[in-house]
Design an enzyme around this catalytic site. Structure first.
Site, PDB file in Angstrom:
ATOM      1  N   ARG A 141      17.722   7.724  52.282  1.00 39.41           N
ATOM      2  CA  ARG A 141      17.085   6.757  51.395  1.00 39.41           C
ATOM      3  C   ARG A 141      15.989   7.426  50.563  1.00 39.41           C
ATOM      4  O   ARG A 141      14.911   6.875  50.346  1.00 39.41           O
ATOM      5  CB  ARG A 141      16.503   5.583  52.185  1.00 39.41           C
ATOM      6  CG  ARG A 141      17.503   4.846  53.041  1.00 39.41           C
ATOM      7  CD  ARG A 141      18.637   4.215  52.217  1.00 39.41           C
ATOM      8  NE  ARG A 141      19.641   3.628  53.093  1.00 39.41           N
ATOM      9  CZ  ARG A 141      20.717   4.289  53.520  1.00 39.41           C
ATOM     10  NH1 ARG A 141      20.937   5.527  53.137  1.00 39.41           N
ATOM     11  NH2 ARG A 141      21.588   3.711  54.318  1.00 39.41           N
ATOM     12  N   SER A 167      18.061  -4.674  53.384  1.00 36.89           N
ATOM     13  CA  SER A 167      17.421  -4.070  54.562  1.00 36.89           C
ATOM     14  C   SER A 167      15.993  -3.675  54.204  1.00 36.89           C
ATOM     15  O   SER A 167      15.783  -2.873  53.295  1.00 36.89           O
ATOM     16  CB  SER A 167      18.212  -2.845  55.020  1.00 36.89           C
ATOM     17  OG  SER A 167      19.513  -3.208  55.409  1.00 36.89           O
ATOM     18  N   GLU A 196      11.836   0.180  53.148  1.00 36.50           N
ATOM     19  CA  GLU A 196      12.742   0.719  52.129  1.00 36.50           C
ATOM     20  C   GLU A 196      12.325   0.339  50.719  1.00 36.50           C
ATOM     21  O   GLU A 196      12.377   1.170  49.813  1.00 36.50           O
ATOM     22  CB  GLU A 196      14.177   0.237  52.377  1.00 36.50           C
ATOM     23  CG  GLU A 196      14.910   1.002  53.451  1.00 36.50           C
ATOM     24  CD  GLU A 196      16.426   0.802  53.371  1.00 36.50           C
ATOM     25  OE1 GLU A 196      16.922   0.502  52.274  1.00 36.50           O
ATOM     26  OE2 GLU A 196      17.091   0.933  54.399  1.00 36.50           O
TER      27      GLU A 196
END
Length: 357
Positions: free
Chosen positions: A164, A253, A353
């Site tokens: 990520r 998420s 995130e």
């Protein structure tokens, strides 16, 4: 180039958070980006690049200029003996692009179906799901340096992909080293991605490394599903456990799955034998952040209009709507409370995130 003043950003972030942009600029071409940079009243202000708004938490009004990237286009630009090279405009919808590549007979992105957002944002986050990351199918991208106006291209190595993570998430580091670009190894706020190219393999094989997909294959009675079958399974799985942002505001998420050493994992297993974990190729262990949050009792809990989704603890959602929507402050208060709870029980720090603005 379309310029709007004092514009609501609520339609442009999937959380549905109410916030305003001092200036919102819609760019639909490379020329638009160059015009933006050449127009002093705008170019002299701080710039915030916005794609589909699916990975952002707005904690207040955004000063300066919000650049909404809406560059369209999809085409096959090259074909080799082993791959199709597909180029897509940064403003194209990601899921629609995945479906389009399959319709053309070019598999490879099916495990990434139904991820919200735009194509231009995908390399920034190095999006991933069900055993496949964007870097596994990435060829190169084009971008514009907002400081110099220069067009440039990056390959996978130059993008610095990680879990990520990419060069686009790190601030520029000015350097005068020979052979290195002036922005060093960071491009956050410095560049606008205009096109992304994918290398889709002709020698395709299904990626079934996750239990849910293995179960789908078993129920279908096949060990060699088609790419379209995997696409359909991934869509069904995600719809069953993740809320549709068009119905319930969310940013997908909210926390990254943390990684630990085998020794740390064994220590946690000794206390919580049911913890969900996966071995990584480098020897580390990835833990399921959703399981950690659920184990701390957060599923369904709320702070103001912010809530932990009752079907998946990894997702924070907006329980308000319209003018009575959640605030970015409520979302981050809930997120920080979850981080504290997980750290106190497991000694693990969860990392969000989304980009917090």
């Amino acid at each position: 180039m379309l310029v709007e003043k004092n514009c609501s950003l609520q339609p442009y972030n999937t959380f549905g958070i109410m916030a305003r942009a001092e200036t919102l600029v819609h760019v639909r071409s490379v020329k638009d980006v160059q015009e933006l940079r050449a127009f002093p009243p705008l170019a002299s202000q701080p710039l915030f690049i916005l794609g589909g708004g699916s990975n952002v938490v707005l904690t207040g009004d955004v000063q300066g200029v919000v650049v909404k990237v809406e560059i369209p286009g999809r085409r096959l630009v090259a074909e080799t003996s082993d791959a199709w090279i597909v180029e897509v405009g940064a403003g194209e919808n990601w899921h629609d692009t995945v479906a389009w590549t399959l319709a053309q007979g070019w598999p490879g992105l099916e495990n990434l179906a139904l991820i919200p957002g735009t194509v231009g944002a995908a390399p920034v986050q190095n999006i991933g799901a069900y055993g496949v990351e964007l870097q596994d199918r990435f060829d190169s991208l084009d971008a514009i340096d907002l400081a110099t106006g220069e067009l440039f291209s990056l390959d996978a190595a130059q993008c610095g992909f990680g879990y990520r993570d990419s060069v686009f998430k790190h601030p520029p580091v000015e350097t005068a080293e020979p052979g290195r670009p002036a922005w060093g190894m960071g491009l956050a706020g410095r560049a606008v991605i205009t096109q992304v190219r994918f290398r889709l393999p002709k020698a395709w094989k299904p990626e079934l490394g996750y239990l849910e997909l293995e179960r789908c294959a078993q129920e279908a009675g096949t060990g060699e599903p088609t790419a379209q079958q995997i696409f359909d399974w991934v869509c069904d799985i995600r719809r069953a456990k993740l809320p549709d942002p068009a119905v319930i505001g969310n940013a997908g998420s909210f926390f990254k799955n943390p990684t630990v050493t085998p020794e740390q994992c064994q220590d946690i297993i000794a206390r919580d034998p049911k913890i969900v974990h996966y071995a990584l190729p480098d020897g580390r262990i990835k833990l399921a952040a959703g399981w950690l949050i659920d184990a701390c009792g957060w599923k369904g809990k709320t702070v103001g209009k912010a809530a932990v989704y009752e079907k998946q603890a990894l997702v924070l959602v907006n329980r308000g709507h319209g003018t009575d929507s959640v605030t970015g402050g409520e979302v981050m208060t809930l997120a920080k409370a979850i981080q504290t709870s997980v750290y106190e029980r497991f000694g693990i720090r969860l990392e969000p995130e989304p980009v917090v603005v």
